[in-house]
Design an enzyme around this catalytic site. Structure first.
Site, PDB file in Angstrom:
ATOM      1  CB  CYS A   1     -28.352   7.254 -16.867  1.00  0.00           C
ATOM      2  SG  CYS A   1     -27.761   8.939 -16.640  1.00  0.00           S
ATOM      3  N   GLY A   2     -29.210   7.833 -19.547  1.00  0.00           N
ATOM      4  CA  GLY A   2     -29.509   8.473 -20.820  1.00  0.00           C
ATOM      5  C   GLY A   2     -28.588   9.644 -21.106  1.00  0.00           C
ATOM      6  CB  THR A   3     -28.372  12.910 -19.786  1.00  0.00           C
ATOM      7  OG1 THR A   3     -28.707  12.672 -18.399  1.00  0.00           O
ATOM      8  CG2 THR A   3     -29.650  13.122 -20.593  1.00  0.00           C
ATOM      9  N   GLY A   4     -26.184  10.858 -18.480  1.00  0.00           N
ATOM     10  CA  GLY A   4     -25.047  10.904 -17.545  1.00  0.00           C
ATOM     11  C   GLY A   4     -25.284  11.879 -16.404  1.00  0.00           C
TER      12      GLY A   4
ATOM     13  NE  ARG B   1      -7.444  25.541  -8.008  1.00  0.00           N
ATOM     14  CZ  ARG B   1      -6.788  25.871  -9.116  1.00  0.00           C
ATOM     15  NH1 ARG B   1      -6.794  25.062 -10.155  1.00  0.00           N
ATOM     16  NH2 ARG B   1      -6.121  26.992  -9.182  1.00  0.00           N
TER      17      ARG B   1
ATOM     18  CG  HIS C   1      -5.326  20.314 -10.545  1.00  0.00           C
ATOM     19  ND1 HIS C   1      -6.109  21.312 -11.075  1.00  0.00           N
ATOM     20  CD2 HIS C   1      -4.256  20.195 -11.375  1.00  0.00           C
ATOM     21  CE1 HIS C   1      -5.551  21.770 -12.186  1.00  0.00           C
ATOM     22  NE2 HIS C   1      -4.420  21.109 -12.379  1.00  0.00           N
TER      23      HIS C   1
ATOM     24  CG  HIS D   1      -7.652  20.137 -14.355  1.00  0.00           C
ATOM     25  ND1 HIS D   1      -7.921  21.392 -14.855  1.00  0.00           N
ATOM     26  CD2 HIS D   1      -6.447  19.794 -14.851  1.00  0.00           C
ATOM     27  CE1 HIS D   1      -6.909  21.794 -15.624  1.00  0.00           C
ATOM     28  NE2 HIS D   1      -6.009  20.823 -15.637  1.00  0.00           N
TER      29      HIS D   1
ATOM     30  CG  ASP E   1     -30.871   4.430 -16.755  1.00  0.00           C
ATOM     31  OD1 ASP E   1     -30.180   4.210 -17.775  1.00  0.00           O
ATOM     32  OD2 ASP E   1     -31.492   5.490 -16.572  1.00  0.00           O
TER      33      ASP E   1
HETATM   34  C1  RB5 Z   1     -34.312   7.752 -18.059  1.00  0.00           C
HETATM   35  O1  RB5 Z   1     -35.377   7.999 -18.926  1.00  0.00           O
HETATM   36  C2  RB5 Z   1     -33.412   8.979 -17.974  1.00  0.00           C
HETATM   37  O2  RB5 Z   1     -34.054   9.982 -17.248  1.00  0.00           O
HETATM   38  C3  RB5 Z   1     -32.096   8.619 -17.334  1.00  0.00           C
HETATM   39  O3  RB5 Z   1     -31.485   7.620 -18.080  1.00  0.00           O
HETATM   40  C4  RB5 Z   1     -31.056   9.725 -17.233  1.00  0.00           C
HETATM   41  O4  RB5 Z   1     -30.855  10.362 -18.456  1.00  0.00           O
HETATM   42  C5  RB5 Z   1     -31.215  10.679 -16.131  1.00  0.00           C
HETATM   43  O5  RB5 Z   1     -30.378  11.577 -15.946  1.00  0.00           O
END
Ligand code: RB5
Length: 158
Positions: A70-73, A141, A138, A103, A13
């Site tokens: 993305c920002g956090t994954g 599972r 693995h 795994h 994104d």
């Molecule tokens: C976008 O602001 C943010 O929500 C997106 O990149 C992501 O981190 C969502 O999990």
């Protein structure tokens, strides 16, 4: 150079597109074929749209693996895991990236560009790509995970 030609689907994104582009450069340098589904700018977009494109590409064997940024994954992994056959793992460190391959045989790697810098993201990608699935217990599972995603699976009542 990789032993066997591999095609990797990439998606991001607005928060992840710069890191995604760095990953693309690295993969191409290493001889991977890349399908880049975007995004290509800072314009705000919705990560599920890109997660779906990459997940479908992997599930339909158009690509061998996928990488989403993305920002956090987190959102990318949640969205990608809605596609049957996808095992998407959020890895913001190299140990988890190795375990995701060894795994859990993750076929989609998700990285958070607001959690790790680009160099760290590249290290995570390389760790995941070089690690080999361990099989054995693995696989057993993973077979259970696969069985639970079949449309006939019973949804437990509360
Ligand atoms: C976008 O602001 C943010 O929500 C997106 O990149 C992501 O981190 C969502 O999990």
């Amino acid at each position: 150079m990789v032993e066997k030609a591999r095609r990797i689907a990439l998606g991001a994104d607005h928060a992840g597109h710069q890191v995604k582009d760095r990953i693309k450069e690295l993969l191409q340098e290493k001889g991977y074929e890349v399908i880049d589904f975007g995004a290509h700018s800072e314009e705000s977009v919705d990560y599920p749209d890109y997660a779906k494109l990459v997940a479908h590409s992997v599930a339909q064997a158009e690509s061998d693996r996928g990488i989403l940024v993305c920002g956090t994954g987190l959102g990318m992994a949640i969205a990608a895991n809605k596609t049957q056959g996808i095992r998407a793992a959020t890895c913001n460190d190299t140990y988890t990236a190795r375990m995701a391959a060894e795994h859990t045989d993750a076929n989609v790697l998700c990285v958070g560009a607001r959690v790790v810098d680009a160099d760290h993201a590249l290290a995570i990608v390389q760790e995941w790509l070089k690690a080999k699935f361990g099989g054995g217990r693995h696989q057993r599972r993973i077979d259970k995970i696969t069985a639970s995603e079949r449309p006939t699976a019973v949804v437990p009542s509360k």
